[in-house]
Write an enzyme that holds these catalytic residues in place. Structure first.
Site, PDB file in Angstrom:
ATOM      1  N   LEU A 291       0.806  -1.266   0.010  1.00 43.06           N
ATOM      2  CA  LEU A 291       0.025  -0.139   0.025  1.00 43.06           C
ATOM      3  C   LEU A 291       0.799   1.348  -0.039  1.00 43.06           C
ATOM      4  O   LEU A 291       0.425   2.366  -0.515  1.00 43.06           O
ATOM      5  CB  LEU A 291      -0.730   0.133   1.221  1.00 43.06           C
ATOM      6  N   ALA A 292       2.075   1.263   0.613  1.00 46.09           N
ATOM      7  CA  ALA A 292       2.932   2.214   0.756  1.00 46.09           C
ATOM      8  C   ALA A 292       3.012   3.151  -0.614  1.00 46.09           C
ATOM      9  O   ALA A 292       3.070   4.369  -0.989  1.00 46.09           O
ATOM     10  CB  ALA A 292       4.135   1.798   1.257  1.00 46.09           C
ATOM     11  N   GLN A 294       1.411   2.305  -3.435  1.00 44.15           N
ATOM     12  CA  GLN A 294       0.153   2.800  -4.005  1.00 44.15           C
ATOM     13  C   GLN A 294      -0.509   4.053  -3.633  1.00 44.15           C
ATOM     14  O   GLN A 294      -1.411   4.399  -4.487  1.00 44.15           O
ATOM     15  CB  GLN A 294      -0.812   1.563  -3.888  1.00 44.15           C
ATOM     16  N   HIS A 316       9.951  -0.554  -4.794  1.00 45.31           N
ATOM     17  CA  HIS A 316       8.739  -0.008  -5.461  1.00 45.31           C
ATOM     18  C   HIS A 316       8.441   1.253  -5.008  1.00 45.31           C
ATOM     19  O   HIS A 316       7.846   1.825  -5.705  1.00 45.31           O
ATOM     20  CB  HIS A 316       7.667  -1.251  -5.039  1.00 45.31           C
TER      21      HIS A 316
END
Length: 348
Positions: A291-292, A294, A316
């Protein structure tokens, strides 16, 4: 034209998806070289090619290099993103079909459509629950609720389960247009309220999801967590099984999962998912590793600055930050020691 090095950082599909989203939103033409250079099979796979063509379709853009295996792409957006009704099928771009993850297509077009004038309805077909990609369950229970806090109004409904390698899944996505994005301040997650779990199998015996659910419930309760598990046996185009866990904290959400495969017991599948969740729980962070990265894009497009603490600073995350800054959308700072991501919006 903005030139983007697809081999930068983790050299995967995130560079492509973020670039496509921002090109559609800003109207800036892009050229990407070395697409997915860091992967075993570089270039555009079925889900990436579908995302490319979806981004072009929603803004009447022009493409060069949109072919399976292509490592070079030019994308020139047209006259702004157009809300509407769309159908995107990952299986159509590859002979023999594909179980490519439709969630990656969803994440590419979601923000452009949310910022467009008018509402949109999108049907997505392909893989719904695929390893190494966000699952539709994660999108529904974690990703979209977190984006809702930032002003994105969207809903997904699973129409059919699609597992690797057959695919055949379907999701309906509804996106409210004209959204105004706000910042996110998430340094503390608060107490854990509950863990909700879904163990599911298609075209397999009912004892498989039940065994996954029982094992997960025992493991999590032994760890002192409040848990509610559901076991489902569903119809599908092919056999498949998995377990998907969502942890709800006072201030945040996170999700983890495990997939069934040959010679892997139902209990082991549950143990894999529970192990991931418990490992995250021990970090004390509000935002999981996936989630970081995203959250970066909506935060960069928001009218306010954001900051959040992550379980792990992944490549990422840092790669996505570099791509976003290529478009001049504020300043992203990653404090490695504190594991805090700060996004200074250029609109504040």
């Amino acid at each position: 034209m903005i030139d983007i090095d697809g081999s930068y950082g983790e050299g995967g599909g995130q560079v492509l998806r973020t670039s496509l989203s921002l090109a559609a939103i800003t109207g800036e033409p892009i050229r990407i070289a070395g697409i997915r250079a860091g992967r075993r099979k570089p270039g555009l796979a079925a889900q990436h090619l579908t995302a490319v063509r979806a981004a072009a379709r929603i803004c009447h853009g022009e493409l060069q290099g949109d072919a399976l295996g292509s490592t070079m792409l030019e994308f020139i957006p047209g006259g702004g993103v157009k809300a509407g009704n769309y159908i995107f099928d990952v299986s159509e771009v590859q002979q023999g079909g594909s179980a490519g993850a439709i969630t990656l297509v969803l994440q590419t077009i979601l923000l452009p459509l949310a910022l467009a004038d008018g509402d949109s309805h999108i049907t997505l077909r392909g893989g719904t629950h695929v390893i190494f990609s966000p699952t539709v369950t994660y999108i529904e229970r974690v990703y979209l609720p977190m984006l809702c806090r930032m002003g994105i109004k969207a809903q997904v409904k699973l129409g059919a389960w699609g597992w690797y390698p057959r695919g055949g899944g379907e999701v309906n996505l509804q996106v409210k247009g004209g959204c105004q994005l706000c910042g996110l301040n998430l340094l503390e997650r608060g107490e854990l309220k509950r863990v909700q779990g879904l163990a599911v199998a298609t075209e397999l015996p009912a004892h498989i999801p039940q065994r996954m659910a029982n094992r997960a419930e025992n493991l999590l309760r032994t760890a002192g967590l409040r848990v509610s598990m559901q076991a489902l046996r569903e119809k599908g185009v092919a056999p498949g099984a998995g377990i998907f866990l969502t942890a709800e904290y006072c201030n945040s959400l996170t999700g983890f999962g495990g997939f069934g495969r040959l010679r892997l017991s139902s209990e082991k599948v549950a143990e894999i998912a529970c192990g991931q969740l418990l490992q995250f729980h021990e970090t004390g962070a509000p935002v999981d590793e996936h989630l970081a990265d995203q959250l970066l894009l909506p935060a960069a497009l928001a009218s306010e600055s954001s900051q959040y603490r992550v379980a792990e600073v992944s490549t990422h995350l840092t790669t996505n930050a570099a791509v976003i800054e290529k478009f001049g959308l504020g300043k992203i700072t990653v404090n490695q020691a504190e594991r805090v991501v700060a996004i200074a919006s250029d609109k504040t």
